[in-house]
Design a protein around this motif. Structure first.
Motif, PDB file in Angstrom:
ATOM      1  N   ILE A 108      19.340 -24.782 -11.307  1.00  0.00           N
ATOM      2  CA  ILE A 108      19.790 -25.989 -11.081  1.00  0.00           C
ATOM      3  C   ILE A 108      21.236 -26.080 -10.520  1.00  0.00           C
ATOM      4  N   ASP A 109      22.034 -24.896 -10.869  1.00  0.00           N
ATOM      5  CA  ASP A 109      23.448 -24.723 -10.450  1.00  0.00           C
ATOM      6  C   ASP A 109      23.615 -24.563  -8.947  1.00  0.00           C
ATOM      7  N   TYR A 110      22.689 -23.884  -8.479  1.00  0.00           N
ATOM      8  CA  TYR A 110      22.515 -23.465  -6.872  1.00  0.00           C
ATOM      9  C   TYR A 110      22.263 -25.116  -5.962  1.00  0.00           C
ATOM     10  N   ILE A 111      21.036 -25.570  -6.832  1.00  0.00           N
ATOM     11  CA  ILE A 111      20.663 -26.736  -6.105  1.00  0.00           C
ATOM     12  C   ILE A 111      21.891 -27.851  -6.147  1.00  0.00           C
ATOM     13  N   ALA A 112      22.638 -27.974  -7.317  1.00  0.00           N
ATOM     14  CA  ALA A 112      23.505 -28.942  -7.237  1.00  0.00           C
ATOM     15  C   ALA A 112      24.875 -28.483  -6.494  1.00  0.00           C
ATOM     16  N   SER A 113      25.209 -27.261  -6.269  1.00  0.00           N
ATOM     17  CA  SER A 113      26.172 -27.023  -5.437  1.00  0.00           C
ATOM     18  C   SER A 113      26.127 -27.097  -3.915  1.00  0.00           C
ATOM     19  N   ARG A 114      24.796 -27.319  -3.558  1.00  0.00           N
ATOM     20  CA  ARG A 114      24.607 -27.552  -2.017  1.00  0.00           C
ATOM     21  C   ARG A 114      25.370 -28.761  -1.397  1.00  0.00           C
TER      22      ARG A 114
END
Ligand code: ASP
Length: 436
Positions: A108-114
């Motif tokens: 979730i953190d990877y996706i949110a950071s994009r």
């Protein structure tokens, strides 16, 4: 030469028009060499922030729901900005890679950071600045706690090689190489970390308001802006709910005495609010007034309380055991009250009363709901007699019943508890007494 780090929040980078504005701001000030950006925020009231859309994509993936359309909305937003700005950077490889990672169970953190990642790449290209990925310079431990010193060194080292750079806010990387985000609004923290690492003279935080106002404009008509406030005073105000800046953004710059200047991207001519390490001398007595509704007071009376050893400690222990955070503990000789947010106490009155009666054997325990707390803040009040008198007189004139008064030992604030229904009138009365 002066060196500035400028962070632009979501609304400042929401579309091509906003990004053109930030280009003017940056071009007009050669001291701004490092730029930290958020993901695109709302372009209008009912719009969605890209970060929210990304979180929503993850939820769709988790529940095996079709997410493609939502992802396309995000791709289209970036593509439209790129097209309107006429940038040449090709984000299509990034879009493909992100989509591939999402299908392969990206966190979730990877996706949110994009959102930050793509926006920084795009803006770097538009500005002709280098793109520096935060994943290479903002370092978290395996439990997700920021490693402040390692981060500081990594940023300083990296930026030696980049005279001008755009850096995405909001995220970094853990030792296992996985992306980790700060909590929401965390690009403010990235900006502060960069400012500290390059030893900036100023950390400019560009948003959509011209700094802090002395009171909530929904309550007080046209409140005056705060031109300068110290970190400590701001904490007292933000604690009561007046937040423009992520609280954790204060610590990195405070330690290095770097002032933060809150500025308005839509009104760059406004000076905004400067947040400084030390309170200014000779400034306004009152810096601001802020408050929150819905507190509950648990009032305890016990004869000879003041001579009983450990009474307050045991009382605080009861609240700790019940997992209720305490806001204030105003006390008298044989009385003491615990003030806590009502949401922690609701439907638990009997449990609380029973625990206090069993452990402290008081003469009485009373619970009063619907209390609002109002903090009047300003370092200047410690130097001036009559501030409390003026404040209390202002409330008395409006027939407002004061249910509690608390002044911190630093004499930087006076907190009054009034009934919820008197909240707005009380703030107006205090503002009028000190400002108008
Ligand atoms: N984009 C992130 C958020 O919406 C972080 C930030 O903008 O500061 O919370």
């Amino acid at each position: 030469m002066t060196l500035k780090v400028a962070k632009f929040g979501g609304s400042s980078v929401a579309d091509a028009i906003q990004i053109e504005k930030i280009r003017h701001i940056i071009d007009a000030d050669e001291a701004i060499r490092y730029v930290v950006v958020s993901a695109p925020g709302k372009r209008f009231d009912k719009d969605s922030k890209v970060t929210d859309l990304l979180y929503s994509v993850k939820t769709h993936l988790e529940y095996d729901l079709p997410y493609e359309q939502l992802w396309q909305v995000i791709v289209d937003r970036f593509s439209a900005v790129a097209h309107n700005l006429g940038v040449t950077v090709d984000l299509s490889k990034d879009f493909d890679e992100i989509l591939e990672n999402m299908k392969n169970d990206a966190s979730i953190d990877y996706i949110a950071s994009r959102g930050e990642y793509l926006n920084a790449k795009l803006i770097a290209d538009y500005m002709g600045y280098d793109f520096v990925d935060s994943a290479d310079i903002v370092i978290f431990d395996q439990r997700g706690k920021l490693k402040a010193e390692d981060t500081n060194q990594a940023i300083a080292e990296m930026l030696k090689a980049h005279d001008h750079a755009v850096i995405p806010g909001f995220y970094g990387k853990k030792a296992d190489g996985l992306v980790k985000t700060f909590s929401r609004g965390g690009s403010d923290i990235t900006g502060a970390l960069v400012a500290r690492a390059v030893n900036a003279d100023v950390y400019e935080n560009w948003t959509d308001v011209s700094g802090f106002l002395m009171a909530d404009p929904r309550i007080v008509k046209d409140p005056k802006p705060i031109s300068s406030i110290s970190y400590m005073e701001l904490r007292e105000l933000s604690y009561m709910g007046a937040s423009v800046l992520h609280e954790d953004a204060i610590y990195p710059v405070r330690a290095s005495s770097i002032p933060i200047n809150i500025r308005n991207t839509n009104r760059p001519e406004d000076p905004g609010t400067i947040i400084t390490a030390e309170p200014e001398s000779g400034g306004d007595v009152i810096k601001g007034i802020a408050g929150s509704k819905d507190f509950t007071v648990v009032a305890i009376y016990k004869n000879q309380m003041s001579t009983e050893r450990g009474f307050i400690r045991r009382l605080a222990g009861i609240f700790e055991d019940l997992d209720i955070p305490i806001e204030h503990i105003p006390s008298g000789v044989d009385t003491v009250s615990v003030v806590a947010a009502t949401r922690y106490i609701e439907n638990r009155s009997e449990e609380i009363t029973a625990a206090i009666e069993a452990q402290l054997h008081p003469d009485s325990v009373e619970i009063h709901d619907d209390i609002a707390l109002i903090a009047t803040v300003g370092c200047g009040m410690s130097m001036q007699a009559g501030v409390a008198a003026k404040l209390l007189t202002a409330l008395a004139k409006k027939d407002i019943n004061i249910r509690m008064i608390d002044q911190g030992s630093s004499e930087m604030n006076i907190i009054v508890g009034v009934e919820n229904k008197d909240f707005n009138t009380a703030i107006e009365a205090i503002y009028d007494a000190f400002v108008s």
